[in-house]
Each structure stands twice: as structure tokens, then as C-alpha cells.
Design a protein around this motif. Structure first.
Motif, PDB file in Angstrom:
ATOM      1  N   GLY A   2       0.825  -1.202   0.000  1.00  0.00           N
ATOM      2  CA  GLY A   2       0.000   0.000   0.000  1.00  0.00           C
ATOM      3  C   GLY A   2       0.862   1.256   0.000  1.00  0.00           C
ATOM      4  N   VAL A   3       0.244   2.404  -0.316  1.00  0.00           N
ATOM      5  CA  VAL A   3       1.024   3.634  -0.433  1.00  0.00           C
ATOM      6  C   VAL A   3       0.522   4.725   0.513  1.00  0.00           C
ATOM      7  N   LEU A   4       1.492   5.442   1.059  1.00  0.00           N
ATOM      8  CA  LEU A   4       1.254   6.663   1.830  1.00  0.00           C
ATOM      9  C   LEU A   4       1.696   7.829   0.960  1.00  0.00           C
ATOM     10  N   VAL A   5       0.760   8.729   0.633  1.00  0.00           N
ATOM     11  CA  VAL A   5       1.090   9.948  -0.104  1.00  0.00           C
ATOM     12  C   VAL A   5       1.252  11.064   0.928  1.00  0.00           C
ATOM     13  N   PHE A   6       2.439  11.623   1.017  1.00  0.00           N
ATOM     14  CA  PHE A   6       2.810  12.555   2.087  1.00  0.00           C
ATOM     15  C   PHE A   6       3.194  13.885   1.445  1.00  0.00           C
ATOM     16  N   LYS A   7       2.394  14.932   1.693  1.00  0.00           N
ATOM     17  CA  LYS A   7       2.729  16.260   1.200  1.00  0.00           C
ATOM     18  C   LYS A   7       3.526  16.990   2.274  1.00  0.00           C
ATOM     19  N   CYS A   8       4.654  17.579   1.900  1.00  0.00           N
ATOM     20  CA  CYS A   8       5.480  18.280   2.890  1.00  0.00           C
ATOM     21  C   CYS A   8       6.254  19.403   2.220  1.00  0.00           C
ATOM     22  N   GLN A   9       6.862  20.228   3.059  1.00  0.00           N
ATOM     23  CA  GLN A   9       7.651  21.354   2.552  1.00  0.00           C
ATOM     24  C   GLN A   9       8.854  21.567   3.451  1.00  0.00           C
ATOM     25  N   ASP A  10       9.997  21.822   2.844  1.00  0.00           N
ATOM     26  CA  ASP A  10      11.191  22.184   3.609  1.00  0.00           C
ATOM     27  C   ASP A  10      10.976  23.574   4.218  1.00  0.00           C
ATOM     28  N   ILE A  11      11.613  23.825   5.363  1.00  0.00           N
ATOM     29  CA  ILE A  11      11.429  25.119   6.027  1.00  0.00           C
ATOM     30  C   ILE A  11      12.730  25.606   6.649  1.00  0.00           C
ATOM     31  N   ILE A  12      12.751  26.897   6.942  1.00  0.00           N
ATOM     32  CA  ILE A  12      13.813  27.481   7.753  1.00  0.00           C
ATOM     33  C   ILE A  12      13.250  27.660   9.151  1.00  0.00           C
ATOM     34  N   HIS A  13      13.880  27.038  10.135  1.00  0.00           N
ATOM     35  CA  HIS A  13      13.429  27.140  11.514  1.00  0.00           C
ATOM     36  C   HIS A  13      14.623  27.458  12.404  1.00  0.00           C
ATOM     37  N   ASN A  14      14.478  28.496  13.216  1.00  0.00           N
ATOM     38  CA  ASN A  14      15.537  28.899  14.143  1.00  0.00           C
ATOM     39  C   ASN A  14      16.866  29.119  13.400  1.00  0.00           C
ATOM     40  N   HIS A  15      16.753  29.773  12.250  1.00  0.00           N
ATOM     41  CA  HIS A  15      17.907  30.151  11.419  1.00  0.00           C
ATOM     42  C   HIS A  15      18.619  28.951  10.807  1.00  0.00           C
ATOM     43  N   ARG A  16      17.958  27.819  10.768  1.00  0.00           N
ATOM     44  CA  ARG A  16      18.551  26.623  10.180  1.00  0.00           C
ATOM     45  C   ARG A  16      17.641  26.070   9.088  1.00  0.00           C
ATOM     46  N   MET A  17      18.255  25.561   8.035  1.00  0.00           N
ATOM     47  CA  MET A  17      17.508  24.912   6.973  1.00  0.00           C
ATOM     48  C   MET A  17      17.156  23.496   7.403  1.00  0.00           C
ATOM     49  N   HIS A  18      15.857  23.157   7.341  1.00  0.00           N
ATOM     50  CA  HIS A  18      15.411  21.798   7.648  1.00  0.00           C
ATOM     51  C   HIS A  18      14.854  21.186   6.367  1.00  0.00           C
ATOM     52  N   CYS A  19      15.563  20.190   5.864  1.00  0.00           N
ATOM     53  CA  CYS A  19      15.170  19.524   4.616  1.00  0.00           C
ATOM     54  C   CYS A  19      14.119  18.468   4.958  1.00  0.00           C
ATOM     55  N   THR A  20      12.909  18.931   5.203  1.00  0.00           N
ATOM     56  CA  THR A  20      11.853  18.058   5.729  1.00  0.00           C
ATOM     57  C   THR A  20      11.562  16.885   4.806  1.00  0.00           C
ATOM     58  N   HIS A  21      11.566  17.108   3.500  1.00  0.00           N
ATOM     59  CA  HIS A  21      11.216  15.994   2.599  1.00  0.00           C
ATOM     60  C   HIS A  21      12.239  14.870   2.708  1.00  0.00           C
ATOM     61  N   ALA A  22      13.523  15.218   2.891  1.00  0.00           N
ATOM     62  CA  ALA A  22      14.546  14.186   3.073  1.00  0.00           C
ATOM     63  C   ALA A  22      14.379  13.499   4.422  1.00  0.00           C
ATOM     64  N   ASN A  23      14.015  14.288   5.445  1.00  0.00           N
ATOM     65  CA  ASN A  23      13.766  13.701   6.772  1.00  0.00           C
ATOM     66  C   ASN A  23      12.610  12.706   6.720  1.00  0.00           C
ATOM     67  N   VAL A  24      11.543  13.085   6.029  1.00  0.00           N
ATOM     68  CA  VAL A  24      10.369  12.202   5.931  1.00  0.00           C
ATOM     69  C   VAL A  24      10.752  10.889   5.249  1.00  0.00           C
ATOM     70  N   ILE A  25      11.528  10.974   4.181  1.00  0.00           N
ATOM     71  CA  ILE A  25      11.968   9.755   3.500  1.00  0.00           C
ATOM     72  C   ILE A  25      12.767   8.868   4.457  1.00  0.00           C
ATOM     73  N   PHE A  26      13.650   9.472   5.242  1.00  0.00           N
ATOM     74  CA  PHE A  26      14.464   8.725   6.208  1.00  0.00           C
ATOM     75  C   PHE A  26      13.593   8.103   7.294  1.00  0.00           C
ATOM     76  N   TRP A  27      12.677   8.894   7.869  1.00  0.00           N
ATOM     77  CA  TRP A  27      11.794   8.368   8.917  1.00  0.00           C
ATOM     78  C   TRP A  27      10.925   7.239   8.376  1.00  0.00           C
ATOM     79  N   ALA A  28      10.461   7.392   7.139  1.00  0.00           N
ATOM     80  CA  ALA A  28       9.611   6.363   6.538  1.00  0.00           C
ATOM     81  C   ALA A  28      10.393   5.072   6.300  1.00  0.00           C
ATOM     82  N   GLU A  29      11.637   5.187   5.877  1.00  0.00           N
ATOM     83  CA  GLU A  29      12.451   3.991   5.656  1.00  0.00           C
ATOM     84  C   GLU A  29      12.674   3.235   6.959  1.00  0.00           C
ATOM     85  N   ILE A  30      12.834   3.964   8.050  1.00  0.00           N
ATOM     86  CA  ILE A  30      12.995   3.321   9.362  1.00  0.00           C
ATOM     87  C   ILE A  30      11.756   2.491   9.702  1.00  0.00           C
ATOM     88  N   GLU A  31      10.584   2.999   9.326  1.00  0.00           N
ATOM     89  CA  GLU A  31       9.324   2.314   9.635  1.00  0.00           C
ATOM     90  C   GLU A  31       9.042   1.133   8.714  1.00  0.00           C
TER      91      GLU A  31
END
Length: 232
Positions: A154-183
Motif C-alpha cells: 500500500g502507499v502513503l502519499v505525504f505532502k510536505c515542505q522544507d522550512i527554515i526554523h531557528n535560522h537553520r535549513m530543515h530539509c523536511t522531505h529528506a527527513n520524511v523519507i528517512f523516517w519512513a524507511e525506518i518504519e
């Protein structure tokens, strides 16, 4: 036999007296300026029977021009027919769905979510989190829940956006891929949605440190048959 090649088509065998032209099927692209086109492309490639479930249905604008999902959930339902449930714990049996869609808030430093005094236009429209670790907790727990309710393959379709938080770039889409692979998911496809319009930039003094983000992602994550032994 002769072979003729037409713009936008593969060379076709043409018999004597034949005038038929075989056109190539429309190719699904990785970039569209319309999220409806992205969702149609995902359905064509990964969920031809439509989507079983929207985990964060909201006001339903996501589905305005598309077939409605069979199950609709939201933590604060706004419409009749939407069931109250958090994406972290759905009232759905394990391994019972073929596809789920998750379109969560992506903003941080949003006070409205916890104190009710947010004044940002984007915060009023889309809600969000105060710290990035709160966003991470929500995303990771929802990915885990999606793994529980989805059938293998089955498939999970996940909409997300990278953001700047606390003066740091957070590559959220890459994080989501990593978290999903762990699961126990694998990345099956990735689509990019450039913004047609953006709200004016905040009036802040100082020098720009990061490029302003003008795109979001649709990640298509396919559930594996067995959860990795090192999953958290």
C-alpha cells in the motif's frame, strides 16, 4: 513496410493505404504547477482505484476536483461526513487500506496552535507547530500509524515542505523519507509542486541568509511486507 515518425509519437509501422497514427500515452511528469495534476498522476501510477483515506481532511479543498477518498478523518472536523480522529491513531483495522494521504501543517513558530494568540496570516490559514521537534513527532507517529493501517504494498502519499526554523535549513522531505524507511516504507515516487503565488515576505531587518522556498513535495511511500527489526 514504411515507418513514419510524428511529433510526440513513436515511429509507427504504416501499411499500404493505412492512415492510422498511434499516439503515445500521456507521460506523468515529476513537476506540475497544479496539485490536482500531481494527485491524478499518483493515482494513474500508484493508486488507480483512487484513495482509501485522507488522514487530515480539513475543509476538503484538496479533493474539490478529484474523486473523494472513502474515509475522511480530521482532528477537528469541519464538514459532515468527516470523522474525528488524530492521524496518529485512526479507528481503522490493521492492514485494511490500500492508500492513505497525509497533508499536515508544515509551519513552525506558530503560537496559535498552543496559546490561541497567533497573528500570522499563514498560521491562521494552515496552523502549525511551535518547535521543529513537535513537527517531527507528529510526522513520525503518523508514518508509523500509516504503516499499521496499510496493506503490504500500500502507499502513503505525504505532502510536505522544507522550512527554515531557528535560522537553520530543515530539509523536511529528506527527513520524511528517512523516517519512513525506518518504519518499513520505500520511496516509490517524488513530485514537486512549485508555488504559483506567495504571500509577501515579512518585513524584517537584516540580510537574507537562505533562499526563499517556493515549492513543496508529494512523496509516494510504499509499505514493505515486514517492518525492519531496527525500527523505533
Amino acid at each position: 513496410m514504411d515507418y513514419q515518425c510524428f511529433a510526440g509519437t513513436e515511429p509507427q509501422e504504416v501499411g499500404e493505404g493505412s492512415t492510422a497514427i498511434a499516439e503515445k500515452p500521456e507521460v506523468v511528469r515529476s513537476v506540475y504547477f497544479d496539485q490536482d495534476e500531481i494527485l491524478r498522476g499518483i493515482m494513474k501510477l500508484h493508486s488507480p482505484e483512487g484513495f482509501d483515506c485522507d488522514m487530515t481532511y480539513g475543509n476538503g479543498q484538496f479533493w474539490k476536483n478529484l474523486p473523494q477518498p472513502r474515509l475522511k478523518f480530521d482532528i477537528d472536523p469541519q464538514l459532515v461526513g468527516v470523522q474525528q480522529a488524530c492521524s496518529r491513531m485512526l479507528p481503522v483495522e490493521a492492514q485494511s487500506l490500500r492508500s492513505v494521504v497525509f497533508d499536515p501543517p508544515f509551519l513552525t513558530y506558530v503560537r496559535a496552535g498552543r496559546k490561541g494568540n497567533g497573528s500570522m496570516v499563514m498560521a491562521k490559514r494552515f496552523a502549525g507547530y511551535w518547535r521543529y521537534d513537535e513537527l517531527e513527532d507528529r510526522y513520525r507517529e503518523t508514518i508509523s500509524e500509516a504503516y499499521r493501517v496499510l496493506k503490504p504494498g500500500g502507499v502513503l502519499v505525504f505532502k510536505c515542505q522544507d522550512i527554515i526554523h531557528n535560522h537553520r535549513m530543515h530539509c523536511t522531505h529528506a527527513n520524511v523519507i528517512f523516517w519512513a524507511e525506518i518504519e518499513g516504507f520505500r520511496l516509490a515516487d517524488l513530485f514537486v509542486l512549485p508555488a504559483k503565488h506567495r504571500l509577501p515576505s515579512p518585513n524584517r531587518a537584516g540580510t537574507q541568509k537562505h533562499a526563499r522556498i517556493f515549492h513543496s513535495y508529494f512523496l509516494v511511500l510504499e509499505r514493505g511486507g515486514k517492518k525492519p527489526s531496527n525500527s523505533i
